[in-house]
Design a protein around this motif. Sequence first.
Motif, PDB file in Angstrom:
ATOM      1  N   THR A 184     -33.948  31.040  22.055  1.00  0.00           N
ATOM      2  CA  THR A 184     -35.027  30.192  22.550  1.00  0.00           C
ATOM      3  C   THR A 184     -36.133  30.131  21.507  1.00  0.00           C
ATOM      4  OG1 THR A 184     -36.081  32.069  23.580  1.00  0.00           O
ATOM      5  CG2 THR A 184     -34.589  30.758  24.964  1.00  0.00           C
ATOM      6  N   THR A 187     -38.417  32.975  19.342  1.00  0.00           N
ATOM      7  CA  THR A 187     -37.743  34.264  19.200  1.00  0.00           C
ATOM      8  C   THR A 187     -37.945  34.742  17.759  1.00  0.00           C
ATOM      9  OG1 THR A 187     -36.060  33.669  20.805  1.00  0.00           O
ATOM     10  CG2 THR A 187     -35.531  35.468  19.308  1.00  0.00           C
ATOM     11  N   ASN A 211     -38.551  37.760  22.399  1.00  0.00           N
ATOM     12  CA  ASN A 211     -39.085  36.463  22.838  1.00  0.00           C
ATOM     13  C   ASN A 211     -39.760  36.669  24.192  1.00  0.00           C
ATOM     14  OD1 ASN A 211     -37.027  36.531  24.768  1.00  0.00           O
ATOM     15  ND2 ASN A 211     -35.668  35.225  23.511  1.00  0.00           N
TER      16      ASN A 211
END
Lengths: 286, 156, 794
Positions: A184, A187, A211
């Motif tokens: 995502t 991160t 993250n």
Amino acid sequence: MTETISYVGLPKFEIEVPNSLEEALNLLHIHQTNCKPLAGGTDLLVDLRHRLIQPNVIIDVKNIPELKKLEFTPNELTIGAAVPISEVLTLSQIKTYYTALYQALNDMCDEILRNRATIGGNIATASPAADTAGPLYTHQAVVEVQSKSKGSRLIAIDKFFKGVKKSDLAPDELIVSINMPKPTINTKSAFMKMKRGAEDLALVGAAGSHNQEHTYLGFTAVAPTPVFLDISNLIIEKKISENVFQSIWKEIDSKISPITDVRSSRDYRIHITEILTRLILKEIIL
Amino acid sequence: MKKQITLTVNDKIHEILIKSNETLLDILRNHLRITSVKAACWQGDCGLCTILLEGVPIKSCLVLAYEADNKRVITVEGLSIEGSVSKLQESFINNGAVQCGFCTSAFLLMGHYLLKQGKPLERKEIEHLLNGIICRCTGYKQIIDSILAVSSISSE
Amino acid sequence: MVNIFMTNYIGKSIPRKDAFDKVSGAAVYAFDIDNIPDMLFCKFLTSPHAHARIVSIDTSSAEKIPGVAAIATGKDWPVKIGLYAGDRDILAVEKVVWIGQPVVAVAAQTEEIAERALEAIEIEYEILPAILDPVAAKDSNEILVHEKMAEYGHSSAFNPVPGTNIANLFKLRKGNIKDGFSKADLVIENTFRMPQVAHAYLEPIVSIGHYCSDGTIEVWSSAQSPFTVRYLLGVTFAVPISNITVYTPYIGGGFGGKAGLNFEPLVVLLSRKAGNRPIKLRLTREENFRSAPIRVGMMAHIKTGVTSDGRITAEEIEYIWDSGAFADYAVNVGRAAGYVSIGPYDIDNIKSDSYTIYTNKPYATAFRGFGHMELHWVIERQRDFTANKIGMDPVVFRKSNTLKPGKSVTANQDRLREDAGSIDQCLDKVWIDLRENLSKTSPEKPWFFRGIGIAGFMKGPAQPPNSASSAYVKFSEDGGILVSVGTSEMGQGTITSLAQIAAEELGLPIEKVKIMGDRDTDRDAYTWQTVGSRSLFMDGNAVRDACKDAKGQIFEIASQVLRVPSEDLILKNELIFPKGEKWKHLSLAELVMGYMYPTGESIGGPIIGRGKYIAKMTMLDPETGAGKPTIFETFGAQGVEIKINALTGEITIKRLVSAFDIGKAINPELCKSQIIGGGVMALSIAMNEQLQYNEEGNLLNPNLVDYVISRAADIPEEFVSYLIENPQEDGPYGARGIGELTMLGVPAAIGNAIFNAISVQINDLPLSPEKVWSEIQQQRPELLASLKQKIFED
């Protein structure tokens, strides 16, 4: 036992060069523990020379298309088990999205060996010091393996290693690829290792990723298998303080059991694990 | 098991009968008698058996001979052009990059490969890229100087 | 005397004579010789025990394997061999004395067959208690590595003590040690250690032996000293030395590890057993680590008395050298380090005992520096320690005690000659450079610290008083020459410098001077050995002498032809002419094969110049060490600027600054190559290298990844090298040796820089990250604790 003979050549074996996955799985099915797959050979040929293994058949898996795949899709990165590290490093997304793995690969063995060595081989050997193990965990890698008897199965990297040079692979199973989800946004990941000079096996390797939801840590050369920790619940308010670190360290310390060997004493390994953890947490969280 | 392979070494084609457990190093030294390809560890640590396989440096002690079937190999003899030495070889001579000479071929091949990439090279980067080969005499500095010297000529 | 007007080649950095062979891949090493007709290959089985009696050896099944030509055991030729003491078996006879000792050797059609034969051999051992620690071994008379020491022959320069593990005790005495300490304001005691290390030359040891059916012996070997190999083979097999030929092609690095006699007797023995067929032995890297000789380990206890104004009044030292299973060169390492003991200093009261001790580990041989890197680790760390205690600048303190001309070298040895060179100039050069160029910015992280450190040192060749060199020059028809010397080319570049000397003496272009890179004891002029940084000085003088001899012969003929007295003739640019009458010249080509008058009448004949040089030294007094032990001392100093990561203990070397008083740089670039190469080798040894054993004496790191040596990315950012040239009258053009000197100060300079950076004293090598960390942890735990916290703050 002390080696009293030092061999210069390799023991006798036959070579098979399957051109398809099916053909390879058949061969593995026939020969079972009497065969060994060959990708880069950088570990295999050394073990052969020292007679640590003496298979009757070597199966060269470099002609199998599935094992040569290197692909980044919107959802996933797939690295075929027989893709040399130097080729993996040519994929620009590695550095952008999989920083820890990139850092590990860029400093793994040396420039010349990276033209042959593979990630598949690195994990198949299942050395406690396998450089890629930590980064693969922090990138939540899944290993696809296949065999004639069991078909295809996916093994999460944290279930892959079972002991010193022991993995979850059955004798007839072949690693096809290593797959990692696209991380995502936001991160951050990092890998660091300690060694005695520019060219040495790691005396400790450490990787981390962080993250919004998850924080993972992976360590090598500190226990019979790589050590993986999900510390997401310990990271409060996305900050790292001495107190938070102490609670993380308590977890790590309970899981690692380093040995003393030619590279390092147990105490130094513990100390370096702590220092690398601090540096990595700072890098990925602060 | 014996097998016939075809190997092109420095533009010359050879047909060689190999055994399955022979390495490319064994073939180059024992069958073709190319003794410029050295060895000092037989397990990928020292880098002295480095050659270019399809233009890419590999340690020939860790490659099975059959894997080189129908492929092109370059050894240090392949760097000289019609009896005279290449710019890099000349640079090694002029910059004092040679002492006992046992590692010299390997470094020349690696240097040649790096220069062929055509990218500008920094000293630190070269050091990192040369880590796979050991030299016990020179302290590496003059080897790096020699590669840098040719790199700066060709980038001018 | 230095001849000013004729320096075409002296001081010029001409490219190496062997460079073309080496960059083109054409250079041949013993490793590469595979094409001797009828040759067999040798592999040996080694001892798995550090100390054990051989009960039985069964080779019967191995003998039946097709392709096996001969199998040898110790009983085939049970003579004791050795360089300075006859303590070594060719193959273990009654007992094994270290893990890795060759016990049975096989000669077979291929290495592969030989390996299979080894698998079929059964050896039964009765395990004996082993002794691995040299300090314990020194005082043990229970466990003896050589209980039959009394029966061994040894050179009269050494004092072994039968009934103990003492292979040699060397004593150095000067003044009155008690009085000396009573004059001191402060007495400082320390213990320093250095582990055994490996030479890690890249060409593994290779020996090919051929015991010919006519009783002559031919050997091809990766040996540094072919004449010594020839001599010792003669002794071993009781064969006239002239019947033995030793060939040494190019050598892939030696560093002392190939200085003596190694596996040559084994392959000759096997050749005789295998029906006079040539036998090749090529060690694998693991065999080279386990079965070939290594460098001594050292432990030293030092006590120094000093006045508050910085004068050293007394120094008492005990050195213990771990020789491993055999004395080999290690007894002479203990002796050479023993007679130097205190380094380049002038101290009135000295007591030093230097013990070489047998242990059940691989045996130790010569190693670049020959004990001097080890002893200067002790002395130069102690000097900084002392300077710090009395609050003096380390170089000011050293210079108030350094050796000056006219003073006795160490203990009542020869007086230092006026033209010996200057340790003070070396120290000054390095110290000024280090301080002027000190990094100005503070390090990028709070846990990085910078420091500088320096070490001074001296060394001369350790050789017997009758060590000699010879040379000859032989002309070809065009006036060019072949120079023959006995010294070997293993990377140092000496043959290039020797060619320069010949070109200079005979006024020849360097292209017309041929000097071979390989050695052949039948073809080449004799030299004692290629060791100790002696070759440029000794063989250089012999080459000069040979050229002068040739020139004399040339002038004698020219004098007849030109009707001018010899002493009025000049040889320049390949022409011979009377002083001031250049037009009346004869060319070298006209003379060197004999001169023919227009009538056809001819005089003279082919010219061969002959030259020699012999060391001018004395034996040393066994009780005090007094005498003249060397032909010269080279002085030097090295310093480093380092950066330490106090969290991990990692050290990076920013600058390595070196200065050597080498008298005259015959080829400055070759000197600098030695300085850089030796510097990096020393850094590698200082920071990482050590042979590690388990409790059974099994070597745990017998390969080039577990035994870490420096790679390209490990080298310092900057090298600075100063060549100081205070010429030595009896050196060729004033030159002294340099090869080994380039390593001597590096470990101590780093140790001193660590203290300078973080006030932590480290007395044991290597200065690995772990070692540095563990010392910080012990000496400054509070520093480490506070730095850890700073990671999150930074």
